[in-house]
Design a protein around this motif. Structure first.
Motif, short mmCIF file in Angstrom:
data_model
loop_
_atom_site.label_atom_id
_atom_site.label_comp_id
_atom_site.label_asym_id
_atom_site.label_seq_id
_atom_site.Cartn_x
_atom_site.Cartn_y
_atom_site.Cartn_z
N VAL A 160 0.84 -1.21 0.00
CA VAL A 160 0.00 0.00 0.00
C VAL A 160 0.87 1.25 0.00
O VAL A 160 0.67 2.17 -0.81
CB VAL A 160 -0.95 0.00 1.21
CG1 VAL A 160 -1.73 1.32 1.28
CG2 VAL A 160 -1.92 -1.18 1.14
N ALA A 161 1.85 1.29 0.89
CA ALA A 161 2.75 2.45 0.95
C ALA A 161 3.70 2.47 -0.24
O ALA A 161 3.94 3.52 -0.84
CB ALA A 161 3.52 2.43 2.26
N LEU A 162 4.24 1.31 -0.58
CA LEU A 162 5.23 1.23 -1.66
C LEU A 162 4.64 1.67 -2.99
O LEU A 162 5.27 2.41 -3.75
CB LEU A 162 5.76 -0.20 -1.76
CG LEU A 162 6.84 -0.44 -2.81
CD1 LEU A 162 8.09 0.37 -2.51
CD2 LEU A 162 7.17 -1.93 -2.89
N SER A 163 3.42 1.24 -3.29
CA SER A 163 2.80 1.57 -4.57
C SER A 163 2.42 3.04 -4.67
O SER A 163 2.14 3.54 -5.77
CB SER A 163 1.56 0.69 -4.80
OG SER A 163 0.57 0.96 -3.82
N ARG A 164 2.41 3.73 -3.55
CA ARG A 164 2.12 5.17 -3.54
C ARG A 164 3.38 6.02 -3.51
O ARG A 164 3.32 7.23 -3.70
CB ARG A 164 1.21 5.51 -2.36
CG ARG A 164 -0.23 5.08 -2.58
CD ARG A 164 -1.02 5.01 -1.28
NE ARG A 164 -2.44 4.82 -1.54
CZ ARG A 164 -3.01 3.67 -1.91
NH1 ARG A 164 -2.25 2.59 -2.07
NH2 ARG A 164 -4.31 3.59 -2.12
N ALA A 165 4.50 5.38 -3.23
CA ALA A 165 5.77 6.10 -3.19
C ALA A 165 6.61 5.84 -4.43
O ALA A 165 7.13 6.77 -5.05
CB ALA A 165 6.57 5.70 -1.94
N ALA A 166 6.73 4.58 -4.82
CA ALA A 166 7.51 4.20 -5.99
C ALA A 166 6.62 4.19 -7.24
O ALA A 166 5.39 4.18 -7.15
CB ALA A 166 8.14 2.83 -5.78
N HIS A 167 7.26 4.17 -8.39
CA HIS A 167 6.51 4.05 -9.63
C HIS A 167 5.83 2.67 -9.66
O HIS A 167 6.34 1.70 -9.11
CB HIS A 167 7.45 4.20 -10.82
CG HIS A 167 8.29 5.44 -10.75
ND1 HIS A 167 7.76 6.70 -10.61
CD2 HIS A 167 9.64 5.60 -10.79
CE1 HIS A 167 8.74 7.58 -10.56
NE2 HIS A 167 9.88 6.94 -10.67
N ARG A 168 4.69 2.59 -10.29
CA ARG A 168 3.84 1.42 -10.19
C ARG A 168 4.53 0.12 -10.62
O ARG A 168 4.52 -0.87 -9.89
CB ARG A 168 2.57 1.64 -11.02
CG ARG A 168 1.53 0.57 -10.86
CD ARG A 168 0.22 1.01 -11.48
NE ARG A 168 -0.80 -0.01 -11.33
CZ ARG A 168 -2.09 0.19 -11.65
NH1 ARG A 168 -2.48 1.37 -12.12
NH2 ARG A 168 -2.97 -0.77 -11.50
#
Length: 273
Positions: A160-168
């Motif tokens: 959840v956090a990763l997909s909002r911080a890094a490119h998809r």
């Protein structure tokens, strides 16, 4: 004078160390060697963030870690012990994972800017913690991964956090392969802002914190909330929302003071709230 507080007073060094330097609060994970996010550490961190959320004195929060690892994520040993429970650990797993989610949400909902200072490995929920912070600054030897897939446990909440911080697609690469990425790759992916030599990490983080702390508290609070709100909206709705936010911001005292100071070629004097 720096203020250091231990949340486990029976130990010389507690799970979470608290240091205040002017408007900056530094929270250091101290659950060595791996700084796993045990129930006790997450509760201590969440309690500190709850307490500081309404502070007029603290403008920036830094989350750092002691030792050679930033955080290895959830305490799998602690969780595995509860497989012997009558419900096979379900209640404890729910408590642990929900607590982590609440912690990550708290970071995004705080009025203060939160900076992750990383030196070493940040994996699974530790990587989730990095991704949840507003900014992330790491050393050139830091590494990151979401390795749950390697042990049959997909990193769904870190996702959840990763997909909002890094490119998809890069986030999916980390989640599907479970492979470790270096600092340079993490910057390319969008997970971290800056990479610095280890000896300059604290200096660079302190500089970022000081620059942010010098800004209008009103503007920072309004802006951080608006950033996360608009990011979840369709484009047209995001603009509609942001228009309203900016109009209200223009009417705020600090905006009036800041614009007046700019036009008058003087330093602004911000209000405390």
């Amino acid at each position: 004078m720096a203020d250091v507080v231990s949340f486990r007073k029976e130990e010389p060094n507690g799970l979470l160390l608290r240091e205040v330097n002017g408007p900056v609060l530094r929270l250091t994970l101290n659950n060595q060697p791996a700084n796993v996010l045990s129930i006790a550490l997450m509760e201590a961190l969440l309690a500190e963030l709850d307490a500081v959320g309404g502070s007029k004195d603290i403008k920036v929060i830094v989350i750092a870690a002691a030792g050679k690892l930033f955080s290895a994520g959830h305490d799998l040993k602690e969780m595995t012990l509860h497989r012997a429970d009558e419900d096979r650990g379900r209640a404890f797993f729910e408590r642990t994972i929900r607590l982590a989610a609440d912690l990550m949400l708290k970071i995004t909902r705080l009025p203060q800017a939160v900076i992750a200072e990383i030196d070493g490995l940040a994996t699974a929920a530790g990587c989730q913690l990095v991704a949840s912070c507003d900014l992330a600054i790491c050393t050139d030897s830091s590494t990151f991964c979401t390795p749950g897939v390697n042990i049959g446990l997909f990193c769904s909440t870190p996702m959840v956090a990763l997909s909002r911080a890094a490119h998809r697609k890069q986030a999916m690469e980390m989640l599907l392969t479970g492979e470790t990425i270096d600092a340079s790759t993490a910057k390319d992916f969008g997970l971290v802002n800056r990479i610095v030599p280890q000896q300059y990490l604290r200096q660079v983080v302190d500089k970022y914190a000081a620059v942010i702390a010098s800004k209008s508290p009103q503007a920072l609070k309004i802006g951080k909330e608006a950033f996360y709100q608009q990011a979840e909206l369709p484009l047209a709705d995001a603009y509609d929302y942001a228009v309203g936010v900016m109009v209200e911001n223009m009417l705020a005292g600090d905006a009036e003071e800041g614009i007046g100071a700019f036009l008058g070629k003087r330093m602004p004097e911000w209000k405390e709230d």
